[in-house]
Design an enzyme around this catalytic site. Sequence first.
Site, PDB file in Angstrom:
ATOM      1  N   LYS A  90       0.850  -3.756  -9.213  1.00 43.91           N
ATOM      2  CA  LYS A  90       1.732  -4.714 -10.098  1.00 43.91           C
ATOM      3  C   LYS A  90       1.328  -6.044 -10.313  1.00 43.91           C
ATOM      4  O   LYS A  90       1.211  -6.339 -11.491  1.00 43.91           O
ATOM      5  CB  LYS A  90       3.107  -4.790  -9.306  1.00 43.91           C
ATOM      6  N   GLU A 113      -6.920  -3.872  -1.493  1.00 40.96           N
ATOM      7  CA  GLU A 113      -7.356  -2.721  -1.048  1.00 40.96           C
ATOM      8  C   GLU A 113      -7.629  -1.791  -2.688  1.00 40.96           C
ATOM      9  O   GLU A 113      -8.581  -1.316  -2.860  1.00 40.96           O
ATOM     10  CB  GLU A 113      -6.242  -1.600  -0.556  1.00 40.96           C
ATOM     11  N   ARG A 161       7.749   1.265  -3.733  1.00 43.02           N
ATOM     12  CA  ARG A 161       8.111   2.527  -3.425  1.00 43.02           C
ATOM     13  C   ARG A 161       8.991   3.278  -3.846  1.00 43.02           C
ATOM     14  O   ARG A 161       9.739   4.427  -3.669  1.00 43.02           O
ATOM     15  CB  ARG A 161       8.818   2.179  -1.757  1.00 43.02           C
ATOM     16  N   GLU A 171       9.791   0.978   5.242  1.00 37.81           N
ATOM     17  CA  GLU A 171       9.249  -0.384   4.518  1.00 37.81           C
ATOM     18  C   GLU A 171      10.593  -0.755   4.010  1.00 37.81           C
ATOM     19  O   GLU A 171      11.029  -2.280   4.000  1.00 37.81           O
ATOM     20  CB  GLU A 171       8.491  -0.158   3.421  1.00 37.81           C
ATOM     21  N   HIS A 200       3.246  24.227  16.835  1.00 39.14           N
ATOM     22  CA  HIS A 200       2.053  24.531  17.695  1.00 39.14           C
ATOM     23  C   HIS A 200       1.431  23.189  18.084  1.00 39.14           C
ATOM     24  O   HIS A 200       0.380  23.241  18.326  1.00 39.14           O
ATOM     25  CB  HIS A 200       1.190  25.443  16.942  1.00 39.14           C
TER      26      HIS A 200
END
Length: 545
Positions: free
Chosen positions: A204, A210, A266, A351, A382
């Site tokens: 945005k 990152e 999100r 969040e 398992h």
Amino acid sequence: MNITTSAAWKAIEAHRQSFSPVHLREMFARDPGRATALSLSFDGILFDFSKQRIDSTTLPLLAALAKEARLDEWTKRMFDGEKINASEDRSVLHVALRRSHGPFPGADLDVMPEVVATRQRMAAFADTLRAGQALGFTGMPIRNVVNIGIGGSDLGPKMVGYALRSISHPALGVHYVSNLDGAQLAPLLQTLDPRTTLFLVASKTFTTQETMLNAQTARDWLVANLGDAAAVASHFAALTAKPERAFEFGIREDAVFPLWDWVGGRFSLWSAVGLALMIAIGPHAFADLLAGAERMDEHFRSTPHERNLPVVMALIGIWNTNFLGATSNAVLPYNESLKYFPSFLQQLEMESNGKSVGIDGQPLACASNPIVWGELGNNGQHAFFQLLHQGGRLVPCDFIAAVRSDYPLPGHQEALLANCFAQSAALAFGKTGEEARSELSRTSMPLAALEELLPHKVFPGNQPSSTLLLSRLDAQTIGALVALYEHKVFVQGVIWGLNSFDQWGVELGKAVASSILPAIAQPALAEKLDVSTQQLLAFSRQHLA
């Protein structure tokens, strides 16, 4: 208001005190119609919450709590475009992104023209790629698309893309990169041809650390291999609210798709952030995804609380967290295609509602969001299911399964469903000492050995769960499923009295990281940091060198 002082909250607490010792075995024995009474359905989705530790009086009491919290008023405010994200002074209008018509939210504030225009641009862009008509710098058609993002710019489209990979374009590879660790991007670049690769930079602000570091690395790789910085214009597109920064990066204006401040990361799957997904599954299937979500939106807006899927799911979560004391919630999909759904929900729920301060700036008087975790259910059986069955902790579970497989193999789907249904039943009903003794007595085991083994064969049960059973895994059903959880999060935020649409905790981590990064190369800059961080930096410098 402090919801814990309300008459509705106190009524639920009184109900819990008289009701909580009752075991699920007893509840089912008392009421043969329990499964039907405590289930809801919507467009090919069955929501069976009969294995939750509630009875016929619990849900009306919880619905009264939603009324006390003025849920209908807050829902109207969101759909009307009011700035309910008060700490950021923003409207919350992700629901507009899946609407099929306007004006919305109203004539005075109508966002639909720009939403529809962007959707049409995305479809044209995706169709050109899918037809093999989008050409790279050297004139070769694009064959691989790499979405570079993180958080909401990665988890949503990646999750749905994996869920719908059975209908993905057979000749186009769509990949997702989010991690700063070069171990994700570097091996991927080794498999790609720079002449036929397109990168989508999803940020945005176009400053996310990152994302921008990965994007710059991809840009350097492209230019080094094609020998001309002009190649960037043919191999990059941007999904951003800051187009000017994308232009500076070298991206053409017609390859920049807008994001808006009224869409939180999100909740942005339905926006231009979903471009990689649209490229993979096609505009028609993407439209089906939006249609499924839009139908869930209308169900949420118009259905009374006790028959409203998102509201009932949210209220059950409130009951488990605030009245039964659960601190975590397990999400257990039984379809491989829903592999990334628990990760997606971790961001969506924690969040949004992982907060201890209300919208009024005061500490909350009750616990908010539990820890959300999970794994593919068949694998989990398992691994960690042992703890669910005999670990002594209250862990409510969401079982999710599709009746029809998107990759059918003889005998597989029936066995998968049997395991899903068996686990929810075993968690609910367990195995008593008498049942275990009877079972062991039918063997040739000596009595002393039987008595020694017996405690290990007892399962307390009474572990609450809900099952979401989907008729199929298609775009419309996935759209409805995601919107269901989005609205659940909103409802719980309203009842807890917090803002589900900001994320200041995320911002803190970013700020601290930016202050530490220069100190990795310059030891003098570490002097003002805490001694633990200084030690970690010193060790890192030693081994980086």
